[in-house]
Scaffold this active site. Structure first.
Site, mmCIF file in Angstrom:
data_model
loop_
_atom_site.group_PDB
_atom_site.id
_atom_site.type_symbol
_atom_site.label_atom_id
_atom_site.label_comp_id
_atom_site.label_asym_id
_atom_site.label_seq_id
_atom_site.Cartn_x
_atom_site.Cartn_y
_atom_site.Cartn_z
ATOM 1 N N CYS A 85 48.147 43.249 48.489
ATOM 2 C CA CYS A 85 47.399 43.845 47.383
ATOM 3 C C CYS A 85 46.112 44.520 47.845
ATOM 4 O O CYS A 85 45.220 44.771 47.057
ATOM 5 C CB CYS A 85 47.121 42.829 46.283
ATOM 6 S SG CYS A 85 46.023 41.517 46.789
ATOM 7 N N ARG B 179 42.072 41.841 38.388
ATOM 8 C CA ARG B 179 40.778 41.283 38.772
ATOM 9 C C ARG B 179 40.043 40.838 37.516
ATOM 10 O O ARG B 179 40.119 41.517 36.495
ATOM 11 C CB ARG B 179 39.935 42.344 39.472
ATOM 12 C CG ARG B 179 40.585 42.926 40.700
ATOM 13 C CD ARG B 179 39.614 43.896 41.362
ATOM 14 N NE ARG B 179 40.145 44.380 42.617
ATOM 15 C CZ ARG B 179 40.823 45.511 42.758
ATOM 16 N NH1 ARG B 179 41.018 46.293 41.719
ATOM 17 N NH2 ARG B 179 41.274 45.869 43.929
ATOM 18 N N ARG C 235 44.181 37.096 39.000
ATOM 19 C CA ARG C 235 43.436 36.463 40.086
ATOM 20 C C ARG C 235 42.202 35.786 39.497
ATOM 21 O O ARG C 235 41.454 36.408 38.737
ATOM 22 C CB ARG C 235 43.008 37.501 41.115
ATOM 23 C CG ARG C 235 42.214 36.860 42.255
ATOM 24 C CD ARG C 235 41.810 37.856 43.303
ATOM 25 N NE ARG C 235 40.807 38.776 42.791
ATOM 26 C CZ ARG C 235 40.346 39.814 43.482
ATOM 27 N NH1 ARG C 235 40.834 40.076 44.672
ATOM 28 N NH2 ARG C 235 39.435 40.608 42.973
ATOM 29 N N ASN D 244 41.998 43.981 52.511
ATOM 30 C CA ASN D 244 40.600 44.431 52.652
ATOM 31 C C ASN D 244 39.746 43.371 53.332
ATOM 32 O O ASN D 244 39.057 43.642 54.300
ATOM 33 C CB ASN D 244 39.988 44.755 51.291
ATOM 34 C CG ASN D 244 40.665 45.919 50.619
ATOM 35 O OD1 ASN D 244 41.672 46.419 51.112
ATOM 36 N ND2 ASN D 244 40.136 46.359 49.498
ATOM 37 N N ASP D 245 39.814 42.133 52.801
ATOM 38 C CA ASP D 245 39.020 41.064 53.396
ATOM 39 C C ASP D 245 39.629 40.587 54.706
ATOM 40 O O ASP D 245 38.923 40.275 55.645
ATOM 41 C CB ASP D 245 38.878 39.883 52.419
ATOM 42 C CG ASP D 245 37.670 40.076 51.506
ATOM 43 O OD1 ASP D 245 36.799 40.894 51.863
ATOM 44 O OD2 ASP D 245 37.604 39.411 50.451
#
Lengths: 92, 582
Positions: B505, B298, B334, B457-458
């Site tokens: 991920c 990240r 990312r 997650n999203d």
């Protein structure tokens, strides 16, 4: 330079409320402007926005409204920057 | 035996002799200066402010290096509180008007402030009182001319008991000798608690008065899992905790032994286990836990908490730092994945959005700020000359968006070519699948990228239209939901048809029961927090792909998240009885 008076109200978006580091950032930002900046939240006021403790003692929790009042030649920019700091969400 | 209940802030169990920190601290009496000497006294206070602020900044530097900048920032804030112009003004007024000594004036002002915070009826701000006392102590030490009493002086392992520990004291604790700590004061959100967690020292705070019941050297137990402090434990309790401690240590040792073994299923299928990291300092964890590389690096940390956008060189150095620690391993970087609500660019002030999660965030933000995006793309490409760097775009929702991002990437490549800056022209480009629309057009996206990474997650939040931090709808947010599993399967099939690898991920992959079903759905890579990797390795070495496939097929036929959860939990209990599948 003309004197301006700018007032804007923002809502605290961070779930932790207005926290220490935000207060410090705010005070540091206020120190960079000539304008006099006052914060008001409910019944509490921070008369000197250059003092992190004054800002902290507003006790502005998640969802609280905080009004920023700036008076001086650079009031517009000052309010802009302080509003950005206060309405940010930083916890993750 | 006496059991005290407090707030568990850092997990783990410790048994050892008590080391009671003196609660008297520096005692300040009401003392006066000679009339007319107040200017000198105020000047003395100003010198202390300067020295104390410098000291806090020095600690900020040390802590940032040891634990990361977000922990160091606490002490940067302390420096600002020390230099607070109102503090100086109030202390000076006390000295001038009442002829108080600087020490006494300071402690009066600090106590008044602590009272104000306590009176705000805000739990988080009440916890900030400890920050005030920390700065008071720091200033007093300067004034009294004492050097900091070093907590590192401890020569044998012990459990630290204190009324309260200042965040700076916690950060300086010697991990070798402090087995655990317990305090009378403090709460879950105090900085002390956060620092203890980062150090990995078991800790319980907010126990209420207990220091009068214990003397140095007494045997005590700190149970950081359940928030207990046990004074003078009886033989049975002691034995139970000794066993728990041994079992915990054995479990950890076993997981460490797994580190150097490959993640291969019993029927011989190799699963790639990658780590998710956020800060360059975490790269060491990748090696320690035996991961195959970084599946998600990240990059938001480069942008948060600063006034100017990071430079290309700052990006490049951060990427290089990870590459150097992990030679030969794949590193998936990312691009910026942040909401406009969290982002403050020097270029553009953030817009007020009614619904930030459906607004200008992530790749959308980057495509709106191309000059900002180019800086990061240039740095990633430059880093690709030094290792196996891969680039991944987050939050892609349409094919057009992906093409626009790729076009920009190629544009930046041309620019680097012209400047004769080396980079890998074959750099693998991937897209995250975290918006339902992207999952549904995975076959179209697969033709344009080298890999997929499913951001569960999203994806779960968007598929079920449920924010998991909203307690009223959190029950809908469930990785077991049939809609989630079906969508993931569809993405995996699309990737298989086009011959590109697909990874997961999100947090989902870190849980054994979900890792099991994901492998059954066809996943051959998982990217999780490094700490989850040993446990996953153990799972993978205990299963066959065939049984996972059968389980996934069975789950896909089920009607509810609850049915699927129950089913998967039973499967894991059968395969790994000792895994704590929740």
């Amino acid at each position: 330079m003309p004197q301006q008076r700018v007032v804007r109200t923002i809502i605290i978006a961070d779930q932790q409320g207005l926290h220490l580091r935000q207060a410090v950032e705010c005070a540091q930002a206020a120190g960079r402007y000539q304008s006099q900046i006052i914060l008001v939240s409910g019944e509490r006021r921070a008369e000197n926005c250059r003092s992190p403790f004054e800002i902290l003692q507003l006790g502005a929790g998640y969802g609280a409204a905080v009004t920023i009042e700036a008076t001086g030649p650079d009031a517009e920019q000052a309010v802009e920057e302080i509003a950005a700091i206060l309405s940010r969400q930083t916890s993750h | 035996m006496e059991i005290k209940r407090g707030v568990a802030v850092s997990p783990g169990v410790a048994i050892g002799p008590a080391w009671v920190l003196d609660t008297e601290e520096v005692r300040i009496g009401e003392r006066f200066i000679a009339t007319g000497t107040y200017p000198e006294e105020i000047e003395r206070f100003d010198r202390a402010v300067q020295a104390a602020a410098n000291e806090a900044r020095q600690i900020q530097k040390t802590v940032s290096e040891r634990l990361g900048e977000q922990y160091g920032a606490i002490f940067g804030a302390h420096a600002a509180l020390i230099e607070d112009p109102n503090l100086r003004q109030e202390v000076a007024a006390q000295i001038r008007d009442h002829s108080f000594t600087a020490e006494y004036a300071l402690s009066r002002v600090i106590r008044r402030r602590a009272k104000i915070l306590a009176g705000l009826n805000d739990r988080i701000l009440a916890d900030r009182q400890s920050d005030l006392f920390d700065i008071e102590k720091r200033l007093l030490r300067q004034l009294v001319g004492q050097r900091q009493a070093q907590l590192q002086k401890l020569s044998e392992a012990a459990i630290l008991l204190a009324h309260d520990l200042a965040p700076s004291e916690t950060a300086q604790l010697d991990r070798q000798h402090v087995l655990a700590f317990a305090t009378e004061a403090g709460g879950r959100t105090s900085h002390t608690a956060i620092v203890a967690n980062a150090l990995g020292i078991p800790a319980v705070v907010g126990l209420g008065p207990f220091l009068t019941d214990v003397s140095g050297g007494d045997l005590v137990i700190v149970d950081g899992n359940r928030g207990l402090l046990i004074l003078d434990p009886d033989a049975e309790t002691l034995e139970r905790y000794r066993q728990a401690q041994a079992a915990q240590a054995g479990h950890e040792r076993e997981l460490i032994e797994l580190r150097d073994l490959p993640a291969i299923t019993r029927d011989g299928v190799r699963i790639l286990l990658l780590g998710n990291i956020e800060f360059p300092e975490e790269a060491a964890q990748i090696l320690e836990r035996g991961a195959d590389g970084v599946g998600l690096y990240r990059t938001e940390f480069l942008y948060l908490g600063r006034k100017e956008d990071p430079t290309e060189q700052e990006h490049f150095q951060a990427y290089l730092k990870v590459l150097r620690q992990l030679p030969g391993k794949p590193i998936v970087i990312r691009t910026l994945d942040i909401g406009a609500d969290k982002f403050r660019s020097a270029v553009e002030p953030p817009a007020q959005e009614r619904n930030p999660f459906l607004g200008v965030r992530s790749l959308r933000l980057c495509l709106h700020n191309k000059s900002l995006f180019r800086v990061q793309l240039r740095a990633i490409l430059r880093a690709s000359a030094f290792g196996d760097v891969r680039i991944m775009f987050p939050m892609v929702s349409t094919l057009a968006e992906l093409r626009e991002a790729k076009l920009l990437l190629h544009d930046v490549m041309d620019e680097l070519n012209e400047e004769q800056v080396p980079f890998n022209p074959q750099i693998p480009v991937g897209t995250m699948i975290e918006v339902p629309s992207a999952a549904l057009i995975a076959d179209l996206l697969a033709k344009e990228v080298n890999f997929f990474s499913i951001g569960t997650n999203d994806l779960i939040q968007y598929v079920l239209a449920a924010d998991r931090t909203n307690e009223n709808v959190a029950y809908l947010y469930n990785a077991s939901d049939p809609a989630v599993l079906r969508l993931i399967e569809q993405v995996v099939r699309a990737a298989e048809r086009h011959g590109i690898p697909v990874n997961v991920c999100g947090e989902m992959g870190a849980e054994p029961m979900y890792a099991f079903v994901l492998i059954g759905l066809g996943l051959r890579q998982l990217s999780t927090p490094p700490s989850a990797i040993p446990e996953l390795k153990r799972l993978i070495r205990s299963i066959t792909v065939e049984e996972a496939r059968r389980a996934a097929q069975a789950a896909l036929q089920m009607e509810s998240a609850q049915d699927i959860t129950n089913y998967l939990r039973d499967q894991i209990r059968r395969i790994l009885p000792e895994a704590l599948a929740v």
